[in-house]
Design a protein around this motif. Structure first.
Motif, PDB file in Angstrom:
ATOM      1  N   ILE A 200     -53.615  27.031  23.667  1.00 53.95           N
ATOM      2  CA  ILE A 200     -53.391  25.648  24.096  1.00 53.95           C
ATOM      3  C   ILE A 200     -54.654  24.792  24.023  1.00 53.95           C
ATOM      4  O   ILE A 200     -54.636  23.618  24.406  1.00 53.95           O
ATOM      5  CB  ILE A 200     -52.795  25.596  25.517  1.00 53.95           C
ATOM      6  N   ALA A 201     -55.729  25.355  23.498  1.00 47.64           N
ATOM      7  CA  ALA A 201     -56.941  24.561  23.266  1.00 47.64           C
ATOM      8  C   ALA A 201     -56.923  23.926  21.879  1.00 47.64           C
ATOM      9  O   ALA A 201     -57.777  23.106  21.562  1.00 47.64           O
ATOM     10  CB  ALA A 201     -58.186  25.435  23.420  1.00 47.64           C
ATOM     11  N   ASN A 202     -55.948  24.293  21.070  1.00 47.13           N
ATOM     12  CA  ASN A 202     -55.882  23.822  19.686  1.00 47.13           C
ATOM     13  C   ASN A 202     -54.529  23.148  19.443  1.00 47.13           C
ATOM     14  O   ASN A 202     -53.486  23.804  19.456  1.00 47.13           O
ATOM     15  CB  ASN A 202     -56.082  24.988  18.717  1.00 47.13           C
ATOM     16  N   ALA A 203     -54.554  21.834  19.214  1.00 45.05           N
ATOM     17  CA  ALA A 203     -53.319  21.080  19.010  1.00 45.05           C
ATOM     18  C   ALA A 203     -52.547  21.557  17.786  1.00 45.05           C
ATOM     19  O   ALA A 203     -51.327  21.348  17.696  1.00 45.05           O
ATOM     20  CB  ALA A 203     -53.643  19.589  18.869  1.00 45.05           C
ATOM     21  N   GLU A 204     -53.233  22.205  16.857  1.00 49.95           N
ATOM     22  CA  GLU A 204     -52.553  22.714  15.664  1.00 49.95           C
ATOM     23  C   GLU A 204     -51.540  23.800  16.013  1.00 49.95           C
ATOM     24  O   GLU A 204     -50.624  24.082  15.235  1.00 49.95           O
ATOM     25  CB  GLU A 204     -53.587  23.268  14.676  1.00 49.95           C
TER      26      GLU A 204
ATOM     27  N   ASP B 272     -63.354  23.766  24.415  1.00 53.75           N
ATOM     28  CA  ASP B 272     -62.549  22.579  24.187  1.00 53.75           C
ATOM     29  C   ASP B 272     -61.645  22.329  25.386  1.00 53.75           C
ATOM     30  O   ASP B 272     -61.589  23.155  26.308  1.00 53.75           O
ATOM     31  CB  ASP B 272     -61.699  22.745  22.921  1.00 53.75           C
ATOM     32  N   THR B 273     -60.935  21.215  25.363  1.00 51.35           N
ATOM     33  CA  THR B 273     -60.031  20.851  26.457  1.00 51.35           C
ATOM     34  C   THR B 273     -58.603  21.225  26.106  1.00 51.35           C
ATOM     35  O   THR B 273     -58.289  21.550  24.960  1.00 51.35           O
ATOM     36  CB  THR B 273     -60.094  19.337  26.716  1.00 51.35           C
ATOM     37  N   LEU B 274     -57.730  21.163  27.119  1.00 53.07           N
ATOM     38  CA  LEU B 274     -56.305  21.382  26.873  1.00 53.07           C
ATOM     39  C   LEU B 274     -55.767  20.303  25.942  1.00 53.07           C
ATOM     40  O   LEU B 274     -56.152  19.140  26.039  1.00 53.07           O
ATOM     41  CB  LEU B 274     -55.526  21.300  28.194  1.00 53.07           C
TER      42      LEU B 274
ATOM     43  N   TYR C 122     -57.581  22.470  32.252  1.00 56.19           N
ATOM     44  CA  TYR C 122     -57.507  23.922  32.395  1.00 56.19           C
ATOM     45  C   TYR C 122     -57.518  24.324  33.863  1.00 56.19           C
ATOM     46  O   TYR C 122     -56.797  25.236  34.278  1.00 56.19           O
ATOM     47  CB  TYR C 122     -58.682  24.584  31.673  1.00 56.19           C
ATOM     48  N   SER C 123     -58.347  23.662  34.638  1.00 54.11           N
ATOM     49  CA  SER C 123     -58.457  24.020  36.053  1.00 54.11           C
ATOM     50  C   SER C 123     -57.113  23.878  36.765  1.00 54.11           C
ATOM     51  O   SER C 123     -56.686  24.776  37.497  1.00 54.11           O
ATOM     52  CB  SER C 123     -59.516  23.132  36.727  1.00 54.11           C
ATOM     53  N   ARG C 124     -56.430  22.749  36.545  1.00 52.96           N
ATOM     54  CA  ARG C 124     -55.124  22.541  37.182  1.00 52.96           C
ATOM     55  C   ARG C 124     -54.090  23.515  36.633  1.00 52.96           C
ATOM     56  O   ARG C 124     -53.239  24.008  37.373  1.00 52.96           O
ATOM     57  CB  ARG C 124     -54.659  21.094  36.971  1.00 52.96           C
ATOM     58  N   PHE C 125     -54.155  23.768  35.331  1.00 58.37           N
ATOM     59  CA  PHE C 125     -53.210  24.690  34.707  1.00 58.37           C
ATOM     60  C   PHE C 125     -53.357  26.090  35.301  1.00 58.37           C
ATOM     61  O   PHE C 125     -52.362  26.742  35.657  1.00 58.37           O
ATOM     62  CB  PHE C 125     -53.450  24.724  33.197  1.00 58.37           C
TER      63      PHE C 125
END
Length: 355
Positions: free
Chosen positions: A117-121, A95-97, A66-69
């Protein structure tokens, strides 16, 4: 005579006006803070995510944070006040990216995109990056860890070879490096089959157009050579030069003496440095102790490396060494090569002194 106000009455009145001024100043302060906060939020969290057209694909790479994004959004002038976004992420996104291809629709706010973008679904497609020079083992591990890949294959190479109907007894080198976009939920077997078929198509096409008099018994040996070339240089213009050195060595009966093969043969024992003992220890991949090519590729070679293996340069060089400044110095004689080695060591020593 008019009555004069008492001192206490005057003090009360002055106190009331003073309190009024404090209240007014406080209200003004709150209004200013609210306006500033509203502006900051409108330029960060609630700002429309920039989209070209009605919708746009957003690609999140494996390992991206997230930080880089957020920093990239700010660097591209898509948002202001990135610190606000990082604070929101810290307290509201637990959660993570998640890597994948997401669909961002016009009108979606930056906050909505961060949540999505925290949820792969939420991903529409799965982006899989296969980097040239990495190994089949690394590819299998990445697929195993990818939440968007449906796992059907086992972890044993023999099982995978059988499932993919591969006519070789080793997986190394058989998958084409590239950036791929697959449907979410596609199986690891489908993905690996596609990558294998692509690599075989590239290899077959290059083999058909190969130069005459190459020292390869078959196209698999050419693939082995391509993997060594891939590991020896990242400079595109040097690919055919490196190929030429190794082809001439094979023809002259010289050992290849290439460090990447030694490293591959060491496996997990390699910790970042090659010792003299490692160079002297015979393995199937130690080209300082064996003649000819190792038994299998040592990495996943790119199309350009495969083509270089089929079209080596026509110089007389049979040695090369790194320059220390990017690239390599190619030499025709051992004497010339030794001078290049000394020059390389001098460059490294100077760099170490400066650091």
């Amino acid at each position: 005579m008019p009555k004069t106000k008492s001192k206490s009455q005057t003090q009360k009145k002055n106190g009331f006006f003073a309190q009024n001024r404090v209240v007014k100043l406080f209200v003004i302060f709150l209004v200013i803070v609210s306006l500033c906060l509203t502006f900051v939020l409108q330029q960060s969290l609630f700002k429309d995510y920039p989209v070209q057209g009605k919708k746009q694909k957003l690609s999140i790479n494996t390992g991206e944070t997230y930080s880089r994004f957020i920093d990239q959004l700010a660097a591209d002038h898509k948002v202001k006040f990135p610190t606000v976004l990082k604070i929101y992420r810290k307290f509201f996104i637990q959660d993570t990216l998640k890597a994948g291809i997401y669909e961002v629709k016009a009108g979606m706010s930056v906050r909505q995109v961060l949540d999505m973008i925290a949820n792969a679904e939420n991903a529409q497609m799965n982006r899989i990056l296969v980097i040239e020079g990495t190994t089949a083992k690394q590819l299998l591990l990445a697929l195993h860890k990818d939440p968007l890949v449906d796992k059907k294959l086992g972890q044993q190479p023999a099982e995978i070879i059988k499932a993919l109907n591969i006519p070789y007894n080793h997986l190394e080198g058989l998958f084409a490096p590239d950036t791929y976009f697959f449907d979410k939920g596609m199986t690891d077997q489908q993905i690996l089959t596609d990558l294998y078929q692509r690599q075989m198509k590239i290899l077959d096409a290059a083999w058909e157009k190969r130069d005459a008099n190459l020292p390869y018994k078959n196209k698999y040996e050419a693939l082995i050579m391509a993997s060594i070339i891939e590991k020896e240089t990242s400079v595109e213009k040097e690919l055919r030069q490196v190929s030429g050195v190794f082809v001439r060595r094979l023809k002259l009966g010289m050992r290849l003496q290439t460090d990447p093969t030694v490293i591959y043969g060491m496996g997990d024992a390699y910790k970042g440095n090659i010792t003299r003992q490692a160079l002297r220890t015979p393995t199937a991949y130690n080209t300082y102790t064996i003649n000819g090519l190792p038994p299998t590729p040592i990495a996943l070679p790119s199309k350009k490396a495969i083509e270089a293996a089929m079209h080596p340069d026509n110089s007389d060089a049979v040695y090369f060494v790194a320059t220390g400044n990017g690239g390599h110095k190619f030499s025709r004689s051992l004497e010339e090569h030794n001078r290049a080695v000394q020059a390389y060591r001098a460059v490294i020593a100077e760099k170490n002194k400066e650091s």
